[in-house]
Design a protein around this motif. Structure first.
Motif, PDB file in Angstrom:
ATOM      1  N   LEU A   1       0.828  -1.204   0.000  1.00 50.56           N
ATOM      2  CA  LEU A   1       0.000   0.000   0.000  1.00 50.56           C
ATOM      3  C   LEU A   1       0.861   1.252   0.000  1.00 50.56           C
ATOM      4  CD1 LEU A   1      -2.826   1.195   0.087  1.00 50.56           C
ATOM      5  CD2 LEU A   1      -2.767   1.031   2.592  1.00 50.56           C
ATOM      6  N   GLU A   2       1.952   1.195   0.787  1.00 51.94           N
ATOM      7  CA  GLU A   2       2.859   2.335   0.861  1.00 51.94           C
ATOM      8  C   GLU A   2       3.503   2.592  -0.506  1.00 51.94           C
ATOM      9  OE1 GLU A   2       5.897   3.898   4.357  1.00 51.94           O
ATOM     10  OE2 GLU A   2       5.698   1.761   3.965  1.00 51.94           O
TER      11      GLU A   2
ATOM     12  N   LYS B   1       2.250   1.773  -3.422  1.00 54.16           N
ATOM     13  CA  LYS B   1       1.196   2.263  -4.320  1.00 54.16           C
ATOM     14  C   LYS B   1       0.976   3.757  -4.119  1.00 54.16           C
ATOM     15  CE  LYS B   1      -3.569   1.227  -5.708  1.00 54.16           C
ATOM     16  NZ  LYS B   1      -4.195   2.542  -5.492  1.00 54.16           N
ATOM     17  N   LYS B   2       0.910   4.173  -2.850  1.00 57.71           N
ATOM     18  CA  LYS B   2       0.694   5.590  -2.556  1.00 57.71           C
ATOM     19  C   LYS B   2       1.862   6.443  -3.040  1.00 57.71           C
ATOM     20  CE  LYS B   2      -2.336   5.150   1.484  1.00 57.71           C
ATOM     21  NZ  LYS B   2      -2.460   5.371   2.948  1.00 57.71           N
TER      22      LYS B   2
ATOM     23  N   GLU C   1       1.655   6.799  -6.780  1.00 55.80           N
ATOM     24  CA  GLU C   1       0.568   7.722  -7.132  1.00 55.80           C
ATOM     25  C   GLU C   1       0.974   9.164  -6.874  1.00 55.80           C
ATOM     26  OE1 GLU C   1      -3.282   4.804  -6.265  1.00 55.80           O
ATOM     27  OE2 GLU C   1      -2.603   6.236  -4.733  1.00 55.80           O
ATOM     28  N   GLU C   2       1.636   9.386  -5.745  1.00 50.73           N
ATOM     29  CA  GLU C   2       2.069  10.743  -5.394  1.00 50.73           C
ATOM     30  C   GLU C   2       3.088  11.287  -6.385  1.00 50.73           C
ATOM     31  OE1 GLU C   2       4.189  13.029  -1.608  1.00 50.73           O
ATOM     32  OE2 GLU C   2       3.010  11.209  -1.245  1.00 50.73           O
TER      33      GLU C   2
END
Length: 277
Positions: free
Chosen positions: A20-21, A23-24, A27-28
């Motif tokens: 998840l980290e 992925k974020k 995205e950022e």
């Protein structure tokens, strides 16, 4: 830019961060893997900085003999779980590779950076401790030993012969050091300040002992010196009862091995490394 599962997986494998980290971060940074990796590293460094005050009482000692050199490297961590981590162990072994390859004899920035990189990835405080390198003279016998918990390691050089029996004795001395953890090699190494402190302690104990009352001062002095001699024999390597034969001291065993080998033997470099001490 579309972010795929493969992109997330690749970033996770590179940084060790959670899915998840990763992925974020992607995205950022608009899918830019290099920028996402940098962001995750910055977050990891921040996390390590927050934990910098946490005690690193666990860890591992790595040791290896290569040619005429023995190297020992100490790395501490917050938890025993991390010290058993495959990445932690691989890092320690790689550090030994570098020590031998580059001739390092003390903690160097390259080694410390390796620890920081892993600490950033795992987000646990870690510290590069001691780095010891022993040169083994030609014609000498040497050995090292790492205890099964990897928190105690020792190395011994016996100069004067490289016969098999002498090598075995050197190995046995390594086991002895790990088992009895002597504070000093010989009595001459003990600071006078330490001896004086022990005399004060023993003197105070004797003053409270009713059996000492009325004894002549010269008798008391002899008893005090006897206590000091006994204590020094307990904390000095060569005066301790040998681990494989408690009827003789380490020094006496050295003489026996020398006689059997037909050589004049002496101890060279002796190292005892206990994690965090």
């Amino acid at each position: 830019m579309a972010i795929t599962a493969a992109d997330i997986k690749a970033l996770r494998e590179k940084t060790g961060a959670g899915m998840l980290e990763c992925k974020k971060a992607l995205e950022e940074k608009g899918g830019n893997a290099a920028e996402a990796e940098k962001l995750l590293k910055e977050k990891g460094l921040a996390a390590v900085a927050k934990r910098a005050e946490r005690a690193t009482t666990e860890g591992r000692i790595f040791a290896r003999m290569n040619g005429n050199k023995i190297a020992l490297v100490e790395v501490t961590s917050e938890t025993d779980f991390v010290a058993k981590n495959a990445d932690f162990v691989a890092m320690g072994e790689k550090m030994l590779d570098i020590v031998f390859e580059k001739g390092y004899t003390k903690p160097e920035k390259e080694l410390a950076d390796m620890v920081l990189d892993l600490a950033t990835k795992i987000r646990e405080n870690m510290t590069l401790g001691r780095v010891e390198v022993i040169d083994v003279p030609a014609g000498a016998s040497a050995a090292f030993y790492v205890h099964s918990d990897f928190k105690t390691a020792s190395a011994v050089v016996v100069e004067g012969s490289d016969a098999d029996d002498v090598k075995t004795f050197a190995k046995d001395c390594c086991l002895h050091l790990a088992a009895f953890t002597p504070a000093y090699t010989k009595k001459e190494d003990v600071p006078q300040s330490y001896i004086d402190e022990q005399k004060e302690i023993f003197s105070a104990q004797m003053a409270q002992d009713e059996k000492m009352a009325g004894k002549p001062e010269n008798v008391k002095a002899g008893i005090l010196q006897g206590k000091i001699n006994k204590h020094l024999a307990e904390i000095c390597f060569v005066d301790q009862a040998f681990v494989k034969d408690d009827k003789v001291t380490v020094a006496k065993k050295l003489d026996e091995v020398a006689k059997a080998a037909g050589a004049k033997l002496s101890f060279g470099k002796i190292v005892l490394m206990v994690l965090g001490k």
